[in-house]
Design a protein around this motif. Structure first.
Motif, PDB file in Angstrom:
ATOM      1  N   TYR A  67       0.805  -1.233   0.000  1.00  0.00           N
ATOM      2  CA  TYR A  67       0.000   0.000   0.000  1.00  0.00           C
ATOM      3  C   TYR A  67       0.838   1.284   0.000  1.00  0.00           C
ATOM      4  N   ARG A  68       1.959   1.283   0.674  1.00  0.00           N
ATOM      5  CA  ARG A  68       2.807   2.498   0.708  1.00  0.00           C
ATOM      6  C   ARG A  68       3.353   2.855  -0.674  1.00  0.00           C
ATOM      7  N   HIS A  69       3.392   1.862  -1.595  1.00  0.00           N
ATOM      8  CA  HIS A  69       3.939   2.086  -2.938  1.00  0.00           C
ATOM      9  C   HIS A  69       2.870   2.433  -3.973  1.00  0.00           C
ATOM     10  N   LEU A  70       1.600   2.416  -3.573  1.00  0.00           N
ATOM     11  CA  LEU A  70       0.532   2.718  -4.529  1.00  0.00           C
ATOM     12  C   LEU A  70       0.605   4.178  -4.951  1.00  0.00           C
ATOM     13  N   PRO A  71       0.264   4.502  -6.205  1.00  0.00           N
ATOM     14  CA  PRO A  71       0.318   5.896  -6.657  1.00  0.00           C
ATOM     15  C   PRO A  71      -0.626   6.799  -5.853  1.00  0.00           C
ATOM     16  N   TYR A  72      -1.652   6.210  -5.255  1.00  0.00           N
ATOM     17  CA  TYR A  72      -2.662   6.959  -4.492  1.00  0.00           C
ATOM     18  C   TYR A  72      -2.578   6.591  -3.001  1.00  0.00           C
ATOM     19  N   ALA A  73      -1.390   6.196  -2.545  1.00  0.00           N
ATOM     20  CA  ALA A  73      -1.199   5.702  -1.173  1.00  0.00           C
ATOM     21  C   ALA A  73      -1.700   6.677  -0.114  1.00  0.00           C
ATOM     22  N   ALA A  74      -1.353   7.948  -0.252  1.00  0.00           N
ATOM     23  CA  ALA A  74      -1.732   8.933   0.769  1.00  0.00           C
ATOM     24  C   ALA A  74      -3.247   9.083   0.856  1.00  0.00           C
ATOM     25  N   ASP A  75      -3.918   9.143  -0.295  1.00  0.00           N
ATOM     26  CA  ASP A  75      -5.385   9.274  -0.299  1.00  0.00           C
ATOM     27  C   ASP A  75      -6.045   8.111   0.439  1.00  0.00           C
ATOM     28  N   LYS A  76      -5.582   6.914   0.131  1.00  0.00           N
ATOM     29  CA  LYS A  76      -6.155   5.732   0.796  1.00  0.00           C
ATOM     30  C   LYS A  76      -5.874   5.776   2.296  1.00  0.00           C
ATOM     31  N   ALA A  77      -4.640   6.095   2.652  1.00  0.00           N
ATOM     32  CA  ALA A  77      -4.259   6.112   4.069  1.00  0.00           C
ATOM     33  C   ALA A  77      -5.114   7.110   4.857  1.00  0.00           C
ATOM     34  N   PHE A  78      -5.332   8.292   4.285  1.00  0.00           N
ATOM     35  CA  PHE A  78      -6.144   9.296   4.987  1.00  0.00           C
ATOM     36  C   PHE A  78      -7.592   8.836   5.140  1.00  0.00           C
ATOM     37  N   SER A  79      -8.118   8.163   4.127  1.00  0.00           N
ATOM     38  CA  SER A  79      -9.507   7.681   4.258  1.00  0.00           C
ATOM     39  C   SER A  79      -9.573   6.543   5.281  1.00  0.00           C
ATOM     40  N   TRP A  80      -8.529   5.710   5.353  1.00  0.00           N
ATOM     41  CA  TRP A  80      -8.534   4.589   6.294  1.00  0.00           C
ATOM     42  C   TRP A  80      -8.387   5.052   7.746  1.00  0.00           C
TER      43      TRP A  80
END
Length: 198
Positions: A102-115
């Motif tokens: 997940y840390r390497h996904l192009p949208y990692a930060a967006d996902k992390a903030f929603s999680w």
């Protein structure tokens, strides 16, 4: 798949598998294989989207972990990440998915903030682990992201969920390492809730 599953037998560690069961880790099958062994297997296989999808569908600890290691981050669609997160039932898989994938996904930060804003503990845990890795890699959030992160970290650090607390604490410490301004923001926020983590 058959060959991969057979290779798990050679990695089997009954003591480790039993210890995980005793700690509440529930898998249909758990060979107790060590992470270094699984990493070696992942290196041997390389990135493979279709294999990762097939591995993830198996309710076998080693299949789930290996799936996070062989999934090519650039090819994983956001909706697939959502499905995987939804199907994550153990802390180990959440942590390893955050670290290896997940840390390497192009949208990692967006996902992390929603999680981290989720009601579900495993989502929060995973989100904070992803953010900790992003901060460690020198990726700083914008002003809105800073405020959101600090708010959610304060909530997590006041919660009863020990694993989420630890993940949030790790993320705050990594955030503070981004530079003096970030360190001051983090220290002020932690003082406000009486959390002495520095």
């Amino acid at each position: 798949m058959k060959e991969i599953k057979q290779s798990f037998r050679l990695m089997m560690n009954g003591v480790a598998a039993q210890s995980m069961r005793d700690k509440g880790a529930q898998y249909h099958v758990n060979w107790g294989a060590s992470l270094p062994m699984l990493k070696d297997k992942a290196r041997e296989i390389g990135h493979d989207y279709h294999l990762a999808i097939a591995l993830w569908k198996e309710n076998v600890r080693e299949c789930k972990l290996l799936a996070t290691m062989v999934m090519p981050p650039q090819e994983m669609l956001p909706e697939v990440a959502d499905i995987w997160m939804e199907q994550t039932t153990s802390q180990e898989v959440a942590e390893m998915a955050a670290f290896y994938l997940y840390r390497h996904l192009p949208y990692a930060a967006d996902k992390a903030f929603s999680w981290i804003a989720s009601e579900k503990e495993l989502y929060q845990l995973c989100g904070f682990h992803v953010l900790a890795r992003l901060f460690a890699d020198g990726k700083a959030p914008n002003e809105r992201g800073i405020n959101e992160f600090i708010d959610q970290a304060q909530v997590a650090l006041c919660s009863e969920a020990v694993a989420v607390k630890k993940a949030a604490m790790a993320a705050v410490l990594r955030f503070a390492d981004l530079g003096l301004v970030y360190e001051r923001v983090a220290k002020t926020a932690m003082r406000r809730i009486g959390a002495d983590i520095f």
